[in-house]
Design a protein around this motif. Sequence first.
Motif, PDB file in Angstrom:
ATOM      1  N   PHE A  87       0.834  -1.193   0.000  1.00 61.34           N
ATOM      2  CA  PHE A  87       0.000   0.000   0.000  1.00 61.34           C
ATOM      3  C   PHE A  87       0.876   1.254   0.000  1.00 61.34           C
ATOM      4  N   THR A  88       0.525   2.190  -0.879  1.00 61.76           N
ATOM      5  CA  THR A  88       1.235   3.464  -1.009  1.00 61.76           C
ATOM      6  C   THR A  88       0.204   4.585  -1.117  1.00 61.76           C
ATOM      7  N   PRO A  89       0.597   5.842  -0.886  1.00 59.04           N
ATOM      8  CA  PRO A  89      -0.382   6.942  -0.938  1.00 59.04           C
ATOM      9  C   PRO A  89      -1.053   7.124  -2.290  1.00 59.04           C
ATOM     10  N   ASP A  90      -0.417   6.665  -3.392  1.00 60.35           N
ATOM     11  CA  ASP A  90      -1.018   6.850  -4.714  1.00 60.35           C
ATOM     12  C   ASP A  90      -1.764   5.604  -5.200  1.00 60.35           C
ATOM     13  N   LEU A  91      -1.965   4.606  -4.325  1.00 60.42           N
ATOM     14  CA  LEU A  91      -2.653   3.373  -4.723  1.00 60.42           C
ATOM     15  C   LEU A  91      -4.139   3.636  -4.899  1.00 60.42           C
ATOM     16  N   MET A  92      -4.711   3.108  -5.978  1.00 62.71           N
ATOM     17  CA  MET A  92      -6.124   3.288  -6.279  1.00 62.71           C
ATOM     18  C   MET A  92      -6.899   1.999  -5.977  1.00 62.71           C
ATOM     19  N   PRO A  93      -8.215   2.085  -5.744  1.00 60.78           N
ATOM     20  CA  PRO A  93      -9.007   0.872  -5.506  1.00 60.78           C
ATOM     21  C   PRO A  93      -8.894  -0.152  -6.628  1.00 60.78           C
ATOM     22  N   SER A  94      -8.785   0.306  -7.863  1.00 58.16           N
ATOM     23  CA  SER A  94      -8.673  -0.619  -8.983  1.00 58.16           C
ATOM     24  C   SER A  94      -7.360  -1.393  -8.947  1.00 58.16           C
ATOM     25  N   ILE A 142      -1.233  -7.457   2.961  1.00 60.70           N
ATOM     26  CA  ILE A 142      -1.295  -6.024   2.673  1.00 60.70           C
ATOM     27  C   ILE A 142      -0.249  -5.353   3.546  1.00 60.70           C
ATOM     28  N   ASP A 143       0.848  -4.965   2.931  1.00 58.35           N
ATOM     29  CA  ASP A 143       1.967  -4.392   3.672  1.00 58.35           C
ATOM     30  C   ASP A 143       1.767  -2.884   3.835  1.00 58.35           C
ATOM     31  N   GLU A 144       1.963  -2.408   5.074  1.00 61.96           N
ATOM     32  CA  GLU A 144       1.796  -0.985   5.393  1.00 61.96           C
ATOM     33  C   GLU A 144       0.405  -0.503   4.979  1.00 61.96           C
ATOM     34  N   ILE A 145      -0.608  -1.118   5.551  1.00 62.55           N
ATOM     35  CA  ILE A 145      -1.990  -0.831   5.152  1.00 62.55           C
ATOM     36  C   ILE A 145      -2.373   0.611   5.440  1.00 62.55           C
ATOM     37  N   ASN A 146      -1.739   1.232   6.417  1.00 63.88           N
ATOM     38  CA  ASN A 146      -2.122   2.599   6.774  1.00 63.88           C
ATOM     39  C   ASN A 146      -1.449   3.658   5.894  1.00 63.88           C
ATOM     40  N   ARG A 147      -0.781   3.242   4.817  1.00 67.82           N
ATOM     41  CA  ARG A 147      -0.172   4.221   3.903  1.00 67.82           C
ATOM     42  C   ARG A 147      -1.089   4.572   2.735  1.00 67.82           C
ATOM     43  N   ALA A 148      -2.187   3.846   2.568  1.00 68.06           N
ATOM     44  CA  ALA A 148      -3.109   4.130   1.465  1.00 68.06           C
ATOM     45  C   ALA A 148      -4.208   5.080   1.940  1.00 68.06           C
ATOM     46  N   PRO A 149      -4.738   5.918   1.044  1.00 62.14           N
ATOM     47  CA  PRO A 149      -5.805   6.842   1.443  1.00 62.14           C
ATOM     48  C   PRO A 149      -7.114   6.121   1.739  1.00 62.14           C
ATOM     49  N   ALA A 150      -8.077   6.873   2.249  1.00 67.91           N
ATOM     50  CA  ALA A 150      -9.333   6.289   2.733  1.00 67.91           C
ATOM     51  C   ALA A 150     -10.102   5.563   1.635  1.00 67.91           C
ATOM     52  N   LYS A 151     -10.100   6.092   0.401  1.00 69.51           N
ATOM     53  CA  LYS A 151     -10.880   5.458  -0.660  1.00 69.51           C
ATOM     54  C   LYS A 151     -10.319   4.086  -1.023  1.00 69.51           C
ATOM     55  N   THR A 152      -9.006   3.916  -0.921  1.00 74.82           N
ATOM     56  CA  THR A 152      -8.413   2.608  -1.199  1.00 74.82           C
ATOM     57  C   THR A 152      -8.682   1.646  -0.053  1.00 74.82           C
ATOM     58  N   GLN A 153      -8.607   2.126   1.174  1.00 73.37           N
ATOM     59  CA  GLN A 153      -8.936   1.282   2.309  1.00 73.37           C
ATOM     60  C   GLN A 153     -10.408   0.863   2.284  1.00 73.37           C
ATOM     61  N   THR A 192      -0.200  -5.383   7.723  1.00 73.29           N
ATOM     62  CA  THR A 192       0.820  -4.881   8.652  1.00 73.29           C
ATOM     63  C   THR A 192       0.759  -3.361   8.680  1.00 73.29           C
ATOM     64  N   GLN A 193       1.155  -2.798   9.815  1.00 73.73           N
ATOM     65  CA  GLN A 193       1.252  -1.345   9.910  1.00 73.73           C
ATOM     66  C   GLN A 193       2.283  -0.958  10.966  1.00 73.73           C
ATOM     67  N   ASN A 194       2.862   0.216  10.750  1.00 75.24           N
ATOM     68  CA  ASN A 194       3.861   0.774  11.653  1.00 75.24           C
ATOM     69  C   ASN A 194       3.189   1.836  12.510  1.00 75.24           C
ATOM     70  N   PRO A 195       3.125   1.641  13.836  1.00 74.58           N
ATOM     71  CA  PRO A 195       2.402   2.596  14.683  1.00 74.58           C
ATOM     72  C   PRO A 195       3.195   3.859  15.009  1.00 74.58           C
ATOM     73  N   ILE A 196       4.477   3.898  14.659  1.00 70.66           N
ATOM     74  CA  ILE A 196       5.324   5.017  15.066  1.00 70.66           C
ATOM     75  C   ILE A 196       5.323   6.131  14.030  1.00 70.66           C
ATOM     76  N   GLN A 243       4.236   8.662  11.333  1.00 71.34           N
ATOM     77  CA  GLN A 243       2.971   9.327  11.048  1.00 71.34           C
ATOM     78  C   GLN A 243       2.954  10.018   9.684  1.00 71.34           C
ATOM     79  N   GLU A 244       4.101  10.366   9.140  1.00 71.54           N
ATOM     80  CA  GLU A 244       4.143  11.086   7.867  1.00 71.54           C
ATOM     81  C   GLU A 244       3.757  10.158   6.721  1.00 71.54           C
ATOM     82  N   GLY A 245       2.815  10.577   5.905  1.00 68.73           N
ATOM     83  CA  GLY A 245       2.371   9.778   4.773  1.00 68.73           C
ATOM     84  C   GLY A 245       1.513   8.588   5.145  1.00 68.73           C
ATOM     85  N   THR A 246       0.899   8.638   6.323  1.00 63.24           N
ATOM     86  CA  THR A 246       0.023   7.537   6.745  1.00 63.24           C
ATOM     87  C   THR A 246      -1.389   8.053   6.974  1.00 63.24           C
ATOM     88  N   TYR A 247      -2.338   7.132   6.948  1.00 61.54           N
ATOM     89  CA  TYR A 247      -3.747   7.440   7.153  1.00 61.54           C
ATOM     90  C   TYR A 247      -4.301   6.456   8.182  1.00 61.54           C
TER      91      TYR A 247
END
Length: 359
Positions: free
Chosen positions: A114-121, A150-161, A191-195, A197-201
């Motif tokens: 998961f990355t910030p530019d990942l789309m649902p498609s 799903i690696d680093e699940i909290n890096r994708a925006p809300a619409k992808t989640q 997986t997610q990194n709780p520490i 915060q930059e670039g995470t959702y």
Amino acid sequence: MEENEKYMPQNEDASSNKKEEVTPQTENRENNPLEKMPYEEENQEMIWLSQKVNEIRAKMGEFIIGQQVMVDLLMTGIFSAGHLLLEGVPGVAKTLSAKVLSKSLDIDFSRIQFTPDLMPSDVLGTSVFNMKNSEFFFKKGPIFSNMVLIDEINRAPAKTQAALFEVMEERQITYDGELYQMEFPFIVIATQNPIEQEGTYALPEAQLDRFLFKITMDYPDLDDEVKILHRYRNNIKPPNLEEIKAVISSADIQKIQDLIKKVVITDELLRYVATIIDQTRNHGKIYLGASPRASLSILKSAKAVAGIRGRAFVTPDDIQFVAPYVLSHRLILTPDAEMEGISPNEVVASIIQEIEVPR
């Protein structure tokens, strides 16, 4: 004489009455569901299950040192058809644990970073135009697999989640009016990194509630750290996971889940689970308590833990073991509790301590 004969039982009646006599012991056996189980058959099935569990533990132990509780929780999630959320700082083998587990199972595996530019498609799939017949067809995305990491699940925006909501709950997706079912089994390990915060959702509560467990992976202790260094001191390459041989197949997982369904849980323990959940909704330090999905999650995961431990019945210890992992990510504490630095696990522990344990 006639009056005495009137009340004197005949031999045949006396023997029949003796057969129908109900003693407290027999009455308890009839009312106790544990007494109605076919023990010989159940024991053979539980022995087979224990063997498979020990084989998976051995495979995981070849690459993951320590973290025995995490390994058992991963198996519990698989056997109770639940999704799993692994949380920990970088480098504590979150991704490696999921990959080793997938290799131990003879099922399909896919990974989505998961990355910030990942789309649902990019997760579900998309329509592709076929030049030969001038028609669109649906090209399935990486979510169509048996085990999805799903690696680093909290890096994708809300619409992808949000694209994961339907598939995690109903094991299906709806695209362009068509329904696509997932094949059995379907498990999401995120997986997610709780520490950082930059670039995470932050994951929305609706999505967190779809995870059976939230497993926090801590640093290894000193002895385990030394064992890790000893194991890899002559190897500078990443672990070779291709050497892992699968232990159980998709059919075995189905058989194990059928065994878990037959694990007995008494009415007293069902009320015990309901009482724990009810306390989360009426606790002074909890703003949002657990939902009925949480109580069902405790029920099925406690049955799976009992099976992993070689028993065909649930004990209060099984419920107390899974409750913190089921509830920690579902509870929202009050601002005062957060200011005091209290964690959800501490609140759950206090609730369990206050409730009387069924005997």
